[in-house]
Each structure stands twice: as structure tokens, then as C-alpha cells.
Design a protein around this motif. Structure first.
Motif, PDB file in Angstrom:
ATOM      1  N   GLN A 125       0.858  -1.184   0.000  1.00  0.00           N
ATOM      2  CA  GLN A 125       0.000   0.000   0.000  1.00  0.00           C
ATOM      3  C   GLN A 125       0.894   1.235   0.000  1.00  0.00           C
ATOM      4  OE1 GLN A 125      -3.485  -0.180   2.607  1.00  0.00           O
ATOM      5  NE2 GLN A 125      -3.303   2.031   2.957  1.00  0.00           N
ATOM      6  N   CYS A 126       0.785   2.019  -1.047  1.00  0.00           N
ATOM      7  CA  CYS A 126       1.694   3.132  -1.327  1.00  0.00           C
ATOM      8  C   CYS A 126       1.783   4.135  -0.169  1.00  0.00           C
ATOM      9  CB  CYS A 126       1.202   3.807  -2.602  1.00  0.00           C
ATOM     10  SG  CYS A 126       2.063   5.277  -3.120  1.00  0.00           S
ATOM     11  N   ARG A 127       0.651   4.547   0.325  1.00  0.00           N
ATOM     12  CA  ARG A 127       0.565   5.418   1.503  1.00  0.00           C
ATOM     13  C   ARG A 127      -0.456   4.832   2.463  1.00  0.00           C
ATOM     14  NH1 ARG A 127       3.100  10.463   0.618  1.00  0.00           N
ATOM     15  NH2 ARG A 127       3.571  10.884  -1.580  1.00  0.00           N
ATOM     16  N   ASN A 128      -0.486   5.352   3.688  1.00  0.00           N
ATOM     17  CA  ASN A 128      -1.334   4.745   4.704  1.00  0.00           C
ATOM     18  C   ASN A 128      -2.791   5.181   4.630  1.00  0.00           C
ATOM     19  OD1 ASN A 128       0.945   3.449   5.633  1.00  0.00           O
ATOM     20  ND2 ASN A 128       1.390   4.971   7.206  1.00  0.00           N
ATOM     21  N   ALA A 129      -3.095   6.214   3.855  1.00  0.00           N
ATOM     22  CA  ALA A 129      -4.463   6.709   3.750  1.00  0.00           C
ATOM     23  C   ALA A 129      -5.368   5.656   3.122  1.00  0.00           C
ATOM     24  CB  ALA A 129      -4.493   7.989   2.925  1.00  0.00           C
ATOM     25  N   GLY A 130      -6.645   5.684   3.527  1.00  0.00           N
ATOM     26  CA  GLY A 130      -7.594   4.674   3.068  1.00  0.00           C
ATOM     27  C   GLY A 130      -7.763   4.608   1.568  1.00  0.00           C
ATOM     28  N   ALA A 131      -7.643   5.748   0.877  1.00  0.00           N
ATOM     29  CA  ALA A 131      -7.788   5.753  -0.581  1.00  0.00           C
ATOM     30  C   ALA A 131      -6.756   4.847  -1.232  1.00  0.00           C
ATOM     31  CB  ALA A 131      -7.646   7.181  -1.118  1.00  0.00           C
ATOM     32  N   PHE A 132      -5.578   4.756  -0.630  1.00  0.00           N
ATOM     33  CA  PHE A 132      -4.511   3.953  -1.229  1.00  0.00           C
ATOM     34  C   PHE A 132      -4.770   2.460  -1.052  1.00  0.00           C
ATOM     35  CE2 PHE A 132      -2.676   8.108  -1.177  1.00  0.00           C
ATOM     36  CZ  PHE A 132      -1.880   8.136  -2.316  1.00  0.00           C
ATOM     37  N   GLU A 133      -5.541   2.098  -0.042  1.00  0.00           N
ATOM     38  CA  GLU A 133      -5.987   0.706   0.062  1.00  0.00           C
ATOM     39  C   GLU A 133      -6.878   0.369  -1.131  1.00  0.00           C
ATOM     40  OE1 GLU A 133      -7.428  -1.598   3.775  1.00  0.00           O
ATOM     41  OE2 GLU A 133      -9.289  -0.926   2.795  1.00  0.00           O
ATOM     42  N   GLN A 134      -7.760   1.294  -1.488  1.00  0.00           N
ATOM     43  CA  GLN A 134      -8.653   1.069  -2.626  1.00  0.00           C
ATOM     44  C   GLN A 134      -7.872   0.964  -3.926  1.00  0.00           C
ATOM     45  OE1 GLN A 134     -12.144   0.484  -2.469  1.00  0.00           O
ATOM     46  NE2 GLN A 134     -11.416   0.189  -0.376  1.00  0.00           N
ATOM     47  N   ARG A 157      -2.121 -12.656  -5.728  1.00  0.00           N
ATOM     48  CA  ARG A 157      -2.778 -13.122  -4.487  1.00  0.00           C
ATOM     49  C   ARG A 157      -2.760 -11.977  -3.481  1.00  0.00           C
ATOM     50  NH1 ARG A 157      -3.278 -18.301  -1.752  1.00  0.00           N
ATOM     51  NH2 ARG A 157      -4.723 -17.914  -0.023  1.00  0.00           N
ATOM     52  N   LEU A 158      -3.924 -11.632  -2.995  1.00  0.00           N
ATOM     53  CA  LEU A 158      -4.002 -10.604  -1.959  1.00  0.00           C
ATOM     54  C   LEU A 158      -3.365 -11.111  -0.672  1.00  0.00           C
ATOM     55  CD1 LEU A 158      -7.504  -8.837  -1.883  1.00  0.00           C
ATOM     56  CD2 LEU A 158      -5.280  -7.849  -2.453  1.00  0.00           C
ATOM     57  N   ALA A 159      -2.840 -10.187   0.115  1.00  0.00           N
ATOM     58  CA  ALA A 159      -2.244 -10.538   1.405  1.00  0.00           C
ATOM     59  C   ALA A 159      -2.626  -9.490   2.448  1.00  0.00           C
ATOM     60  CB  ALA A 159      -0.721 -10.624   1.290  1.00  0.00           C
ATOM     61  N   ARG A 160      -2.730  -9.915   3.683  1.00  0.00           N
ATOM     62  CA  ARG A 160      -2.819  -8.994   4.814  1.00  0.00           C
ATOM     63  C   ARG A 160      -1.453  -9.046   5.490  1.00  0.00           C
ATOM     64  NH1 ARG A 160      -6.189  -4.992   5.106  1.00  0.00           N
ATOM     65  NH2 ARG A 160      -5.848  -4.925   7.343  1.00  0.00           N
ATOM     66  N   VAL A 161      -0.708  -7.966   5.359  1.00  0.00           N
ATOM     67  CA  VAL A 161       0.677  -7.953   5.828  1.00  0.00           C
ATOM     68  C   VAL A 161       0.796  -7.099   7.089  1.00  0.00           C
ATOM     69  CG1 VAL A 161       3.074  -7.550   5.183  1.00  0.00           C
ATOM     70  CG2 VAL A 161       1.395  -8.078   3.398  1.00  0.00           C
ATOM     71  N   SER A 162       1.333  -7.698   8.143  1.00  0.00           N
ATOM     72  CA  SER A 162       1.646  -6.960   9.365  1.00  0.00           C
ATOM     73  C   SER A 162       3.134  -6.625   9.348  1.00  0.00           C
ATOM     74  CB  SER A 162       1.313  -7.802  10.602  1.00  0.00           C
ATOM     75  OG  SER A 162      -0.075  -8.095  10.657  1.00  0.00           O
ATOM     76  N   TYR A 163       3.449  -5.349   9.502  1.00  0.00           N
ATOM     77  CA  TYR A 163       4.841  -4.891   9.459  1.00  0.00           C
ATOM     78  C   TYR A 163       5.325  -4.621  10.885  1.00  0.00           C
ATOM     79  CZ  TYR A 163       3.754  -4.156   4.521  1.00  0.00           C
ATOM     80  OH  TYR A 163       3.365  -4.336   3.216  1.00  0.00           O
ATOM     81  N   ILE A 164       6.530  -5.117  11.184  1.00  0.00           N
ATOM     82  CA  ILE A 164       7.107  -4.974  12.523  1.00  0.00           C
ATOM     83  C   ILE A 164       8.548  -4.515  12.388  1.00  0.00           C
ATOM     84  CG2 ILE A 164       7.759  -6.220  14.627  1.00  0.00           C
ATOM     85  CD1 ILE A 164       5.387  -8.021  14.238  1.00  0.00           C
ATOM     86  N   ASP A 165       8.971  -3.580  13.254  1.00  0.00           N
ATOM     87  CA  ASP A 165      10.362  -3.109  13.179  1.00  0.00           C
ATOM     88  C   ASP A 165      11.274  -4.058  13.941  1.00  0.00           C
ATOM     89  OD1 ASP A 165      10.330  -2.542  15.916  1.00  0.00           O
ATOM     90  OD2 ASP A 165      10.171  -0.383  15.662  1.00  0.00           O
ATOM     91  N   GLY A 168      10.663  -5.128  17.469  1.00  0.00           N
ATOM     92  CA  GLY A 168       9.424  -5.828  17.770  1.00  0.00           C
ATOM     93  C   GLY A 168       8.202  -4.929  17.847  1.00  0.00           C
ATOM     94  N   LYS A 169       8.364  -3.658  17.479  1.00  0.00           N
ATOM     95  CA  LYS A 169       7.249  -2.719  17.540  1.00  0.00           C
ATOM     96  C   LYS A 169       6.411  -2.801  16.263  1.00  0.00           C
ATOM     97  CE  LYS A 169       6.207   2.221  17.931  1.00  0.00           C
ATOM     98  NZ  LYS A 169       6.783   3.590  17.996  1.00  0.00           N
ATOM     99  N   PRO A 170       5.087  -3.014  16.413  1.00  0.00           N
ATOM    100  CA  PRO A 170       4.222  -3.062  15.228  1.00  0.00           C
ATOM    101  C   PRO A 170       4.191  -1.711  14.509  1.00  0.00           C
ATOM    102  CG  PRO A 170       3.119  -4.013  17.155  1.00  0.00           C
ATOM    103  CD  PRO A 170       4.337  -3.321  17.658  1.00  0.00           C
ATOM    104  N   ILE A 171       4.282  -1.751  13.193  1.00  0.00           N
ATOM    105  CA  ILE A 171       4.226  -0.537  12.379  1.00  0.00           C
ATOM    106  C   ILE A 171       2.843  -0.348  11.777  1.00  0.00           C
ATOM    107  CG2 ILE A 171       5.208   0.617  10.340  1.00  0.00           C
ATOM    108  CD1 ILE A 171       7.756  -1.019  10.805  1.00  0.00           C
ATOM    109  N   GLY A 172       2.189  -1.448  11.475  1.00  0.00           N
ATOM    110  CA  GLY A 172       0.851  -1.367  10.893  1.00  0.00           C
ATOM    111  C   GLY A 172       0.513  -2.638  10.147  1.00  0.00           C
ATOM    112  N   GLU A 173      -0.766  -2.795   9.864  1.00  0.00           N
ATOM    113  CA  GLU A 173      -1.246  -3.927   9.072  1.00  0.00           C
ATOM    114  C   GLU A 173      -1.984  -3.376   7.869  1.00  0.00           C
ATOM    115  OE1 GLU A 173      -4.721  -7.256   9.200  1.00  0.00           O
ATOM    116  OE2 GLU A 173      -3.654  -6.925  11.080  1.00  0.00           O
ATOM    117  N   ARG A 174      -1.583  -3.830   6.666  1.00  0.00           N
ATOM    118  CA  ARG A 174      -2.180  -3.297   5.437  1.00  0.00           C
ATOM    119  C   ARG A 174      -2.296  -4.394   4.389  1.00  0.00           C
ATOM    120  NH1 ARG A 174       1.437   0.665   7.278  1.00  0.00           N
ATOM    121  NH2 ARG A 174       3.190  -0.141   6.052  1.00  0.00           N
ATOM    122  N   TYR A 175      -3.117  -4.122   3.408  1.00  0.00           N
ATOM    123  CA  TYR A 175      -3.192  -5.038   2.281  1.00  0.00           C
ATOM    124  C   TYR A 175      -1.910  -4.979   1.460  1.00  0.00           C
ATOM    125  CZ  TYR A 175      -8.054  -6.647   2.419  1.00  0.00           C
ATOM    126  OH  TYR A 175      -9.223  -7.272   2.759  1.00  0.00           O
ATOM    127  N   GLY A 176      -1.544  -6.111   0.886  1.00  0.00           N
ATOM    128  CA  GLY A 176      -0.470  -6.195  -0.082  1.00  0.00           C
ATOM    129  C   GLY A 176      -0.921  -7.124  -1.192  1.00  0.00           C
TER     130      GLY A 176
END
Length: 320
Positions: A125-134, A157-165, A168-176
């Protein structure tokens, strides 16, 4: 010590072909890859120094970064390597998050959904804004539509990707979106990929070229070049015939990303304006390809409703 001179792209054309049985086995194996055998999103976690990775904006950079991939519900983490890739989406002014390539180890994949994979492009997902998910979901829709039109297309194949630094700190979960490797597309087509510059329309398999150009026209895509080998892969078959397979559709009108604008050399102002960029054909010559599109019309128009989390607005825009 000086690096070895780059190989000529024409060298591969002279390489011997596997025998018919080997070609059949390669085709069967590529068709049966588990990752592309289902449609529900695959969930996994990526742990890496994304702060550094997202600063790697040089399109010539091939630097790899250590990472760990953990499949949801899986056992141990899989050590992988990530590298930034792409051009427009790699630019800081376009995206906060760079597109990625995941390189898998030779072992530790048996029994997992990634079995049989060496490396995969991950569209993020290019940016974190909801429009970029679309935008990402609409690009995934493009690949699904093309799969209906022709098997000579990239699977996704769609993916739900959780990013972690690394701490161990979560950065976010987004579609990929994971894209089938070029070589597996070629194996399914009983061929091999070749990187040939300055290819002309007359050098390509005519029916496949017509289908590609009509598809690009249908989705409002002009961001490709046969001659410059841009956003298209060439697959050569043992009889030396050459096939074109397009990819990377974020600049298409069907996606309508906020950063998508046509090349200024083209006679259109927005990506919502269609421009046919294929060879000149008569209506009769295109009829066979057009019949394939018409035959899939109902299935194509039903697809947007099947994409998870595609908004009602995106569904209606896509159908229109």
C-alpha cells in the motif's frame, strides 16, 4: 577487479531447450503452485528495518535487507531478504512505502503456502491513507480480470501484511499483493522469459498482442512499451514465437491512483481517457479477440463484488 561484462540479451535465444517431458513437468509444477491456488487473502508478518528500506529510493539500487516472514498460524519465522524495487512508486513524492521483492531461502518452505517460490514481488500500500488501500484492491481486480480473459497473464494473491520493526514494535497492518514470478508465467505458457530490446509489433504473436492491447485499452492503461520493454514480459516458445504479457497497472484508469497521469507525449489529458496503442487492425482482424472479451463479460462485471473490502464506490466505478 572489474565486474564481468553484462550478458547480451540475445544469448538466451541460443540456449538449448529442455525436452518435451521436462517442459510438461515445469508447466504442471508452475500451474500447481499452492500460493495461487486460492483467492482468500494470505496473512503474514514481515519484520525488518523498514525505516531504512523506505529510504532506498535509487532505482538502480539492488541492496538487500535481512527480514523475517512469519505466516499466520505457522511455526517458525522464515529468514528472507527484501529489496526495494520499481520506478514511479519508488519515488518519495509518490509513495511513503516502497514496493518490495521478497527473496526466499532454498529451504524452510516445504509444506508452507510459499513452497516452490524463489522470489516474489510484493505490491505494498503506497501510503497509509484509506484511498490507497482502494487503489491496491482495484489493481488486484485488474489482474483478476485479465486472468478471465487469458491464462497468459500474471496471477496475483491478496495478502494482509503486518509490518514490525527490528525492536518488535508493530508498524501497521495493510493489504499487499503478491505477483507470480516471471519465470512461472513462462513455464505455464511452456516457454521461457527473454529480455529483448527494440521489439516491434511484427515480432510478436499476433493474437496474444491483440488481446493485450485490447485489454490495456479496456482498463485505460497507456503505461507500457513493447519497444522499451516497459511493464511487459516477453515469453519465447520452442518454435521461437514471442508472446507479450503485461503487468503493473497502477497507472490505469480503472485504478485511478491520485498520482496517475498520462505521459505528456500522448494525446490524452487523464488516465480516464482511453487511447489504443496497439497495431493497426481491421475490425475483422480483431473480431476473434473481441469475441473472447464478450464471452467473459458477465464474469468480468461480477468480479468487483467479489474483492474483499473494495468499497461500494470502487465497485461501481470499476463496473462503469
Amino acid at each position: 577487479q572489474a565486474p564481468p561484462p553484462p550478458k547480451s540479451p540475445f544469448q538466451k535465444l541460443a540456449e538449448p531447450w529442455p525436452d518435451a517431458e521436462q517442459m510438461r513437468q515445469r508447466k504442471t509444477m508452475a500451474e500447481g503452485l499452492r500460493l495461487f491456488g486460492a483467492e482468500e487473502p494470505v496473512a503474514f508478518t514481515l519484520t525488518a528495518d523498514f525505516k531504512t528500506i523506505n529510504k532506498d529510493r535509487d532505482p538502480k539500487s539492488k541492496k538487500q535487507y535481512p527480514a523475517e516472514l512469519t505466516i499466520a498460524g505457522g511455526a517458525a519465522a522464515i529468514p528472507v531478504k527484501l529489496n526495494a524495487r520499481g520506478h514511479v512508486r519508488r519515488m518519495a513524492r509518490t509513495c511513503d512505502n516502497v514496493p518490495l521483492k521478497i527473496e526466499f531461502p532454498d529451504e524452510k518452505l516445504e509444506g508452507t503456502i510459499f513452497e516452490g517460490q524463489d522470489g516474489l514481488k510484493l505490491v505494498v500500500q503506497c501510503r497509509n491513507a484509506g484511498a490507497f488501500e482502494q487503489f491496491l484492491l482495484r489493481e488486484y481486480l485488474v489482474y483478476r480480470v485479465m486472468n478471465l480473459i487469458t491464462p497468459q497473464s500474471f496471477r496475483a494473491r491478496l495478502a494482509r501484511v503486518s509490518y514490525i520493526d527490528p525492536a518488535g514494535k508493530p508498524i501497521g497492518e495493510r493489504y499487499g499483493m503478491l505477483l507470480e514470478d516471471d519465470s512461472d508465467v513462462a513455464k505455464r505458457m511452456a516457454g521461457r522469459t527473454v529480455e529483448l530490446p527494440r521489439v516491434l509489433f511484427k515480432d510478436l504473436h499476433a493474437e496474444t498482442l491483440d488481446s493485450m492491447m485490447l485489454f490495456e485499452y479496456m482498463i485505460g492503461s497507456t503505461d507500457f512499451s513493447i519497444y522499451a520493454l516497459h511493464n511487459v514480459v516477453f515469453v519465447q516458445k520452442p518454435d521461437r514465437s514471442l508472446y507479450s504479457v503485461p503487468y503493473d497497472f497502477d497507472m490505469a484508469g480503472l485504478v485511478s491512483a491520485t498520482y496517475a497521469i498520462p505521459d505528456k507525449r500522448l494525446p490524452i489529458q487523464t488516465v480516464k481517457e482511453r487511447l489504443y496503442r496497439g497495431p493497426c487492425r481491421t475490425q475483422e482482424q480483431l473480431e476473434s479477440a473481441l469475441a473472447t472479451f464478450r464471452a467473459q463479460k458477465d464474469r468480468v462485471l461480477a468480479l468487483p463484488d467479489s474483492i474483499p473490502d473494495l468499497s461500494k464506490g470502487s465497485v461501481n466505478d470499476a463496473k462503469n
